[in-house]
Design an enzyme around this catalytic site. Structure first.
Site, PDB file in Angstrom:
ATOM      1  N   ARG A   1       3.868  -5.631   9.176  1.00 49.31           N
ATOM      2  CA  ARG A   1       5.295  -5.985   9.263  1.00 49.31           C
ATOM      3  C   ARG A   1       6.039  -5.061  10.219  1.00 49.31           C
ATOM      4  NH1 ARG A   1       7.072  -6.629   3.000  1.00 49.31           N
ATOM      5  NH2 ARG A   1       8.893  -5.507   3.765  1.00 49.31           N
TER       6      ARG A   1
ATOM      7  N   ARG B   1      19.518  -6.280  -5.355  1.00 50.24           N
ATOM      8  CA  ARG B   1      19.215  -5.035  -4.654  1.00 50.24           C
ATOM      9  C   ARG B   1      20.416  -4.111  -4.618  1.00 50.24           C
ATOM     10  NH1 ARG B   1      14.691  -6.247  -1.488  1.00 50.24           N
ATOM     11  NH2 ARG B   1      13.957  -4.530  -0.215  1.00 50.24           N
TER      12      ARG B   1
ATOM     13  N   LYS C   1       5.627  -4.392  -5.862  1.00 50.19           N
ATOM     14  CA  LYS C   1       6.391  -5.477  -6.515  1.00 50.19           C
ATOM     15  C   LYS C   1       5.765  -6.840  -6.186  1.00 50.19           C
ATOM     16  CE  LYS C   1      10.301  -4.338  -4.481  1.00 50.19           C
ATOM     17  NZ  LYS C   1       9.783  -3.197  -3.678  1.00 50.19           N
TER      18      LYS C   1
ATOM     19  N   ARG D   1      -0.522  -1.486   4.688  1.00 47.63           N
ATOM     20  CA  ARG D   1      -0.327  -2.879   4.250  1.00 47.63           C
ATOM     21  C   ARG D   1      -0.557  -3.866   5.405  1.00 47.63           C
ATOM     22  NH1 ARG D   1       4.957  -4.443   1.285  1.00 47.63           N
ATOM     23  NH2 ARG D   1       5.891  -3.316   3.014  1.00 47.63           N
TER      24      ARG D   1
ATOM     25  N   ARG E   1      14.531   2.447   4.829  1.00 42.57           N
ATOM     26  CA  ARG E   1      14.476   1.548   3.664  1.00 42.57           C
ATOM     27  C   ARG E   1      14.455   2.338   2.360  1.00 42.57           C
ATOM     28  NH1 ARG E   1       9.286  -1.501   5.084  1.00 42.57           N
ATOM     29  NH2 ARG E   1       9.480  -2.393   3.007  1.00 42.57           N
TER      30      ARG E   1
HETATM   31  P1  AP5 Z   1       3.510  -4.639  -2.042  1.00 43.29           P
HETATM   32  O1  AP5 Z   1       3.139  -5.396  -3.271  1.00 43.29           O
HETATM   33  O2  AP5 Z   1       3.582  -5.376  -0.752  1.00 43.29           O
HETATM   34  O3  AP5 Z   1       4.831  -3.763  -2.287  1.00 43.29           O
HETATM   35  P2  AP5 Z   1       6.359  -4.195  -2.458  1.00 43.29           P
HETATM   36  O4  AP5 Z   1       6.932  -3.360  -3.540  1.00 43.29           O
HETATM   37  O5  AP5 Z   1       6.465  -5.679  -2.593  1.00 43.29           O
HETATM   38  O6  AP5 Z   1       6.913  -3.678  -1.082  1.00 43.29           O
HETATM   39  P3  AP5 Z   1       7.941  -4.276  -0.011  1.00 43.29           P
HETATM   40  O7  AP5 Z   1       7.889  -3.322   1.141  1.00 43.29           O
HETATM   41  O8  AP5 Z   1       7.660  -5.722   0.283  1.00 43.29           O
HETATM   42  O9  AP5 Z   1       9.271  -4.164  -0.738  1.00 43.29           O
HETATM   43  P4  AP5 Z   1      10.652  -4.155  -0.095  1.00 43.29           P
HETATM   44  O10 AP5 Z   1      11.530  -4.226  -1.300  1.00 43.29           O
HETATM   45  O11 AP5 Z   1      10.894  -3.047   0.839  1.00 43.29           O
HETATM   46  O12 AP5 Z   1      10.636  -5.443   0.856  1.00 43.29           O
HETATM   47  P5  AP5 Z   1      11.146  -6.946   0.683  1.00 43.29           P
HETATM   48  O13 AP5 Z   1      10.091  -7.829   1.189  1.00 43.29           O
HETATM   49  O14 AP5 Z   1      11.715  -7.178  -0.680  1.00 43.29           O
HETATM   50  O15 AP5 Z   1       2.437  -3.437  -1.921  1.00 43.29           O
HETATM   51  C1  AP5 Z   1       2.461  -2.556  -0.814  1.00 43.29           C
HETATM   52  C2  AP5 Z   1       1.022  -2.236  -0.381  1.00 43.29           C
HETATM   53  O16 AP5 Z   1       0.391  -1.488  -1.410  1.00 43.29           O
HETATM   54  C3  AP5 Z   1       0.143  -3.470  -0.146  1.00 43.29           C
HETATM   55  O17 AP5 Z   1      -0.679  -3.242   0.964  1.00 43.29           O
HETATM   56  C4  AP5 Z   1      -0.696  -3.581  -1.427  1.00 43.29           C
HETATM   57  O18 AP5 Z   1      -1.967  -4.144  -1.175  1.00 43.29           O
HETATM   58  C5  AP5 Z   1      -0.806  -2.117  -1.849  1.00 43.29           C
HETATM   59  N1  AP5 Z   1      -0.826  -1.933  -3.299  1.00 43.29           N
HETATM   60  C6  AP5 Z   1      -0.113  -2.615  -4.243  1.00 43.29           C
HETATM   61  N2  AP5 Z   1      -0.389  -2.133  -5.476  1.00 43.29           N
HETATM   62  C7  AP5 Z   1      -1.289  -1.117  -5.302  1.00 43.29           C
HETATM   63  C8  AP5 Z   1      -1.942  -0.223  -6.198  1.00 43.29           C
HETATM   64  N3  AP5 Z   1      -1.751  -0.291  -7.534  1.00 43.29           N
HETATM   65  N4  AP5 Z   1      -2.786   0.715  -5.668  1.00 43.29           N
HETATM   66  C9  AP5 Z   1      -2.990   0.788  -4.310  1.00 43.29           C
HETATM   67  N5  AP5 Z   1      -2.389  -0.049  -3.408  1.00 43.29           N
HETATM   68  C10 AP5 Z   1      -1.551  -0.978  -3.911  1.00 43.29           C
HETATM   69  O19 AP5 Z   1      12.415  -6.949   1.666  1.00 43.29           O
HETATM   70  C11 AP5 Z   1      12.253  -6.870   3.073  1.00 43.29           C
HETATM   71  C12 AP5 Z   1      13.611  -6.877   3.740  1.00 43.29           C
HETATM   72  O20 AP5 Z   1      14.292  -8.128   3.448  1.00 43.29           O
HETATM   73  C13 AP5 Z   1      14.596  -5.800   3.289  1.00 43.29           C
HETATM   74  O21 AP5 Z   1      14.395  -4.574   3.982  1.00 43.29           O
HETATM   75  C14 AP5 Z   1      15.945  -6.456   3.643  1.00 43.29           C
HETATM   76  O22 AP5 Z   1      16.184  -6.398   5.023  1.00 43.29           O
HETATM   77  C15 AP5 Z   1      15.703  -7.907   3.284  1.00 43.29           C
HETATM   78  N6  AP5 Z   1      16.061  -8.207   1.887  1.00 43.29           N
HETATM   79  C16 AP5 Z   1      15.209  -8.632   0.918  1.00 43.29           C
HETATM   80  N7  AP5 Z   1      15.872  -8.819  -0.239  1.00 43.29           N
HETATM   81  C17 AP5 Z   1      17.161  -8.481   0.009  1.00 43.29           C
HETATM   82  C18 AP5 Z   1      18.323  -8.439  -0.823  1.00 43.29           C
HETATM   83  N8  AP5 Z   1      18.269  -8.761  -2.131  1.00 43.29           N
HETATM   84  N9  AP5 Z   1      19.492  -8.042  -0.262  1.00 43.29           N
HETATM   85  C19 AP5 Z   1      19.557  -7.720   1.052  1.00 43.29           C
HETATM   86  N10 AP5 Z   1      18.486  -7.732   1.887  1.00 43.29           N
HETATM   87  C20 AP5 Z   1      17.293  -8.108   1.364  1.00 43.29           C
END
Ligand code: AP5
Length: 219
Positions: A161, A88, A13, A127, A172
């Site tokens: 992370r 979410r 994402k 990552r 998660r």
């Molecule tokens: P990446 O682009 O980093 O993936 P992502 O989908 O953004 O993954 P996240 O783990 O950041 O999502 P998340 O929803 O768990 O975390 P968030 O930060 O929102 O890609 C991943 C890896 O793959 C990278 O190394 C990249 O290089 C590689 N990659 C990408 N595309 C590729 C491809 N096509 N081929 C190969 N490799 C590839 O949330 C974190 C925390 O914040 C949550 O756990 C929660 O505690 C809190 N939080 C955030 N939002 C909320 C909310 N709305 N409500 C409550 N708590 C929240």
């Protein structure tokens, strides 16, 4: 364009949001990055949510919705945005609909990134993120930096992370299935969901997403 990106942790994402936001000329709004920035700056909000993020839990809705509303009220989001990590759960999706409705707006599309679970586990395990700018994301194998441990874009230190440890990732993923997946059905009823196969090279996925967006050609 007002777009929501949805998909499991590690689906790509953040990676796609940064590229799409640049192509479409709208800000990338990631609630995860906003929380991490608050944590690294030591703000009150950061101290409040630090432990929750470390354990892979969800930050309470009132805190998250207030932070998202505040960010979406900034002038750069007036004509559109790309939301990553928000909403979410159903309560957050309803709050977003309400917020947009107050301004006479609605979402343009919800991009659902579809990736098999074994692939997201591999993506998360490798990552590395930049400490200086949480929008700069790398992977030790799939998107390695030119110099190991150093961000190609700004020279910041790359780190793994806290919530990318195996047990936390499992938690998660469970929360994603329980809490977040239901929003896909919620948005499907509104005719907004576009499912994108998110396996393969990053630029190809970006092209698929752009081709699937209703007004992408005009942007
Ligand atoms: P990446 O682009 O980093 O993936 P992502 O989908 O953004 O993954 P996240 O783990 O950041 O999502 P998340 O929803 O768990 O975390 P968030 O930060 O929102 O890609 C991943 C890896 O793959 C990278 O190394 C990249 O290089 C590689 N990659 C990408 N595309 C590729 C491809 N096509 N081929 C190969 N490799 C590839 O949330 C974190 C925390 O914040 C949550 O756990 C929660 O505690 C809190 N939080 C955030 N939002 C909320 C909310 N709305 N409500 C409550 N708590 C929240």
């Amino acid at each position: 364009m007002r777009i929501v990106l949805v998909g499991p942790p590690g689906a790509g994402k953040g990676t796609q949001a940064a590229l799409l936001a640049e192509r479409l000329g709208i800000p990338h709004v990631s609630t995860g990055n906003l929380f991490r920035d608050n944590i690294s700056q030591g703000t009150e909000l950061g101290r409040e949510v630090q432990q929750i993020l470390r354990e892979g839990g969800l930050v309470p809705d009132e805190v998250t919705i207030a932070m998202a509303a505040d960010r979406l009220a900034q002038p750069d989001a007036g004509d559109g945005f790309l939301l990553d990590g928000f909403p979410r759960n159903i309560a957050q999706a309803q709050a977003l609909d309400e917020l947009l409705g107050e301004g006479g707006h609605k979402l343009t599309a919800v991009l659902d990134l579809e990736v098999p679970e074994d692939e997201v586990v591999k993506r998360i395990a490798g990552r590395r993120m930049c400490r200086k700018n949480s929008g700069h994301v790398f992977h030790v194998e799939y998107a390695p930096p030119a110099v190991p441990g150093v961000c190609d874009v700004c020279g910041g230190e790359l780190y793994q992370r806290d919530d990318d440890q195996e047990d936390t990732v499992r938690h998660r993923l469970e929360l994603y299935h329980q809490e977040t997946e239901p929003i896909i059905g919620y948005y499907r009823e509104q005719g907004l969901v576009v499912t994108i196969a998110a396996l393969g090279p990053v630029p190809e996925i970006t092209q698929r997403a752009l081709a699937a967006l209703p007004e992408a050609d005009a942007a």
